[in-house]
Design an enzyme around this catalytic site. Structure first.
Site, PDB file in Angstrom:
ATOM      1  N   LYS A   1      -2.460   0.872  -9.792  1.00  0.00           N
ATOM      2  CA  LYS A   1      -2.163  -0.392 -10.467  1.00  0.00           C
ATOM      3  C   LYS A   1      -1.840  -1.491  -9.477  1.00  0.00           C
ATOM      4  CE  LYS A   1      -0.666   1.166 -14.947  1.00  0.00           C
ATOM      5  NZ  LYS A   1       0.421   1.209 -15.925  1.00  0.00           N
TER       6      LYS A   1
ATOM      7  N   ASP B   1       1.452   4.173 -10.140  1.00  0.00           N
ATOM      8  CA  ASP B   1       2.047   3.032 -10.843  1.00  0.00           C
ATOM      9  C   ASP B   1       3.297   2.583 -10.085  1.00  0.00           C
ATOM     10  OD1 ASP B   1       2.966   1.228 -12.695  1.00  0.00           O
ATOM     11  OD2 ASP B   1       3.518   2.694 -14.196  1.00  0.00           O
TER      12      ASP B   1
ATOM     13  N   PHE C   1      -1.350  -0.886 -19.334  1.00  0.00           N
ATOM     14  CA  PHE C   1      -1.263   0.510 -19.750  1.00  0.00           C
ATOM     15  C   PHE C   1      -2.646   0.985 -20.199  1.00  0.00           C
ATOM     16  CE2 PHE C   1      -0.439   3.971 -22.726  1.00  0.00           C
ATOM     17  CZ  PHE C   1       0.338   4.776 -21.912  1.00  0.00           C
TER      18      PHE C   1
END
Ligand code: 5GP
Ligand code: MG
Length: 211
Positions: free
Chosen positions: A136, A108, A157
């Site tokens: 991501k 992330d 998320f």
């Protein structure tokens, strides 16, 4: 729990197929003479989120491997954005001269890998490669080097297949996004665990009866 799901992002059969592909690629890259010095690998998984991915992956890697564990916290409790990565514990064995493959669930901000890779090198690893199931769509995630990436996903998320929200949903077989109601309800559910049953029922009713 099914009604807490907003959208299935990656269904279990797609995960299973991709895990087998990754394992094939990792096996080929770590089979002598492709691995330097004819060395063996130590697979280090980052707990808790990588435990299911790692468990599935290693069963498709028919090489002599040792396993190490690292506990890192970056999304404590009901967080949906990183709070900064912290090394909480380790069980690594002797890494001197070993080729390490680090496994994490999701890349992330990149803070976790930036924290952990130098630790493994300091412990004498001959090399460190990185494998993440998910990455991501963020500049910071792409800036961090990952040797193996399962899926690139939007900057949302996600939970399931080991990934949690407030420690729930790790046992979902698919990778999913949560409904806003579920996020709201599970954010406070640890407090509800110790509250009277009536309060729990009330919370469930307020969220539409899902549990
Ligand atoms: P980073 O340090 O790269 O920001 O984040 C890595 C860690 O944050 C992951 O190992 C995971 O524990 C957590 N994380 C990041 N994004 C998500 C997400 O979308 N869902 C969940 N459940 N955890 C995430
Ligand atoms: Mg993690």
């Amino acid at each position: 729990m099914q009604s807490d799901i907003d959208r299935i992002l990656i269904p279990q059969d797609k995960i299973a197929a991709r895990v087998r592909e990754l394992a094939r690629q990792i096996t080929a890259d770590h089979t002598p003479p492709n691995i330097p010095d004819g060395g063996e690998i130590t697979i280090v998984q980052i707990l808790t989120g990588a435990f299911i991915f790692c468990g599935d992956l290693i069963r498709h890697i028919p090489l002599p491997i040792q396993i190490g564990l690292l506990t890192v916290s970056s999304y404590p409790g009901a967080s949906v954005r990183t709070q900064g990565s912290q090394l909480l514990g380790e069980q690594l064995g002797d890494l001197r001269g070993r080729h390490v493959l680090l496994i994490d669930d999701i890349l992330d901000s990149g803070g976790t890998l930036k924290l952990v890779v130098p630790v493994l090198k300091e412990k004498g690893a001959a090399s460190v490669r990185v494998c993440v199931l998910l990455r991501k769509d963020r500049d910071t995630a792409r800036d961090v080097m990952a040797d193996y990436v399962g899926f690139d996903i939007p900057d949302e998320f996600v939970v399931g297949y080991g990934l949690d929200y407030n420690d729930y949903y790790r046992n979902l077989p698919d990778i999913v996004t949560l409904s806003p109601e579920a996020v709201k309800r599970r954010a406070t559910s640890n407090a509800a665990d110790t509250a009277p049953a009536a309060a729990i029922a009330q919370a469930a009713a307020a969220a539409g009866g899902a549990a």
